[in-house]
Write an enzyme that holds these catalytic residues in place. Structure first.
Site, short mmCIF file in Angstrom:
data_model
loop_
_atom_site.label_atom_id
_atom_site.label_comp_id
_atom_site.label_asym_id
_atom_site.label_seq_id
_atom_site.Cartn_x
_atom_site.Cartn_y
_atom_site.Cartn_z
N HIS A 102 0.83 -1.21 0.00
CA HIS A 102 0.00 0.00 0.00
C HIS A 102 0.86 1.26 0.00
O HIS A 102 0.61 2.20 -0.76
CB HIS A 102 -0.92 0.00 1.22
CG HIS A 102 -1.69 1.28 1.39
ND1 HIS A 102 -2.91 1.50 0.77
CD2 HIS A 102 -1.42 2.41 2.09
CE1 HIS A 102 -3.35 2.71 1.09
NE2 HIS A 102 -2.46 3.28 1.89
N GLU A 103 1.88 1.29 0.86
CA GLU A 103 2.75 2.47 0.91
C GLU A 103 3.52 2.63 -0.40
O GLU A 103 3.76 3.75 -0.85
CB GLU A 103 3.71 2.37 2.10
CG GLU A 103 3.02 2.35 3.46
CD GLU A 103 2.06 3.51 3.66
OE1 GLU A 103 2.28 4.60 3.09
OE2 GLU A 103 1.06 3.33 4.38
N HIS A 106 1.59 4.52 -2.90
CA HIS A 106 1.74 5.98 -2.84
C HIS A 106 2.99 6.43 -3.60
O HIS A 106 2.98 7.46 -4.27
CB HIS A 106 1.84 6.44 -1.39
CG HIS A 106 0.55 6.36 -0.64
ND1 HIS A 106 -0.63 6.90 -1.12
CD2 HIS A 106 0.24 5.80 0.56
CE1 HIS A 106 -1.60 6.67 -0.25
NE2 HIS A 106 -1.10 6.00 0.78
N HIS A 110 3.16 8.97 -6.78
CA HIS A 110 4.06 10.13 -6.86
C HIS A 110 4.88 10.09 -8.14
O HIS A 110 5.05 11.12 -8.82
CB HIS A 110 4.99 10.14 -5.64
CG HIS A 110 5.87 11.34 -5.55
ND1 HIS A 110 7.19 11.32 -5.97
CD2 HIS A 110 5.63 12.60 -5.12
CE1 HIS A 110 7.72 12.53 -5.79
NE2 HIS A 110 6.81 13.31 -5.28
#
Length: 230
Positions: A102-103, A106, A110
């Site tokens: 999940h991280e 991100h 980006h």
């Protein structure tokens, strides 16, 4: 002309959402505790999962680090780091795989210029200030409501910005989870059963952001109703 929601109704809504938030948070802790004990074949830790997903997405300028605490995992676009909590960084559980992916979702956002993430990042400096001072501005505005009503409306604007931030956060978090699940599936990191367990964990995590957004909207409605009444 009457407010859409009365002050008492808005206050009741805040309480209800607060109770729901506690239930969701408790369930989230329970789900993560459960799936933190479910290992998956291969022995890859959360750190390994994160580094592999970054490589598979052609991202070479993001570091994976360990951070203290529980469920404190985050991606920091400023120093390009994925910071995994201790229970995720060194764990080879299904929960650790879900959180790490999940991280990384991100980080992929980006790298790909995902607009909602850019909008949220642009609001961070403003939200940092408004979240610290909005309550004090609101209180001062209430005390001076008859002599300086503009101050109260400034406070409401600060609360509105916080609500907007919470709303923008929703697509950012759900999209990161979708990217995580797609990679975990396509890379065959998890089998079908483990994918289902990871999806459950991420869905409960996403619900905390949904509750936060609803709470922020309810608080905004409360202050708007108060202003209209006065």
């Amino acid at each position: 002309m009457y407010p859409i929601l009365g002050v008492n109704a808005a206050w009741f809504l805040i309480i209800v959402i607060g109770v729901v938030g506690l239930i969701v948070q408790t369930k989230l802790q329970s789900v993560f505790n459960k799936y933190s004990k479910v290992p998956f074949p291969g022995g890859m830790t959360g750190k390994d999962i994160a580094e592999k997903m970054l490589r598979d997405n052609g991202i070479t300028d993001v570091r994976v680090t360990a951070t203290p605490g529980k469920l404190t995992d985050n991606f920091n676009p400023r120093d390009k780091t994925i910071n995994l909590s201790e229970g995720v960084y060194n764990s080879n559980s299904v929960a650790a795989a879900a959180v790490a992916a999940h991280e990384c979702g991100h980080a992929v956002q980006h790298a790909r210029g995902y607009k909602p993430l850019e909008m949220r990042a642009a609001l961070v400096p403003v939200i940092t200030i408004s979240s610290r001072f909005s309550t004090w501005v609101i209180i001062a505005g209430i005390l001076l409501i008859n002599t300086f009503p503009a101050l109260f409306w400034i406070g409401i604007l600060m609360v509105a910005l916080s609500a907007l931030f919470s709303i923008i956060t929703l697509p950012v978090e759900y999209n990161a989870s979708n990217r995580a699940m797609e990679w975990l599936r396509s890379s065959r990191t998890l089998n079908d059963q483990q994918l289902g367990e990871a999806r459950i964990a991420l869905n409960w995590a996403a619900r905390t952001y949904l509750v936060a957004a609803l709470s922020a909207i309810a608080v905004l409605l409360y202050y708007l109703s108060f202003a209209r009444r006065n």
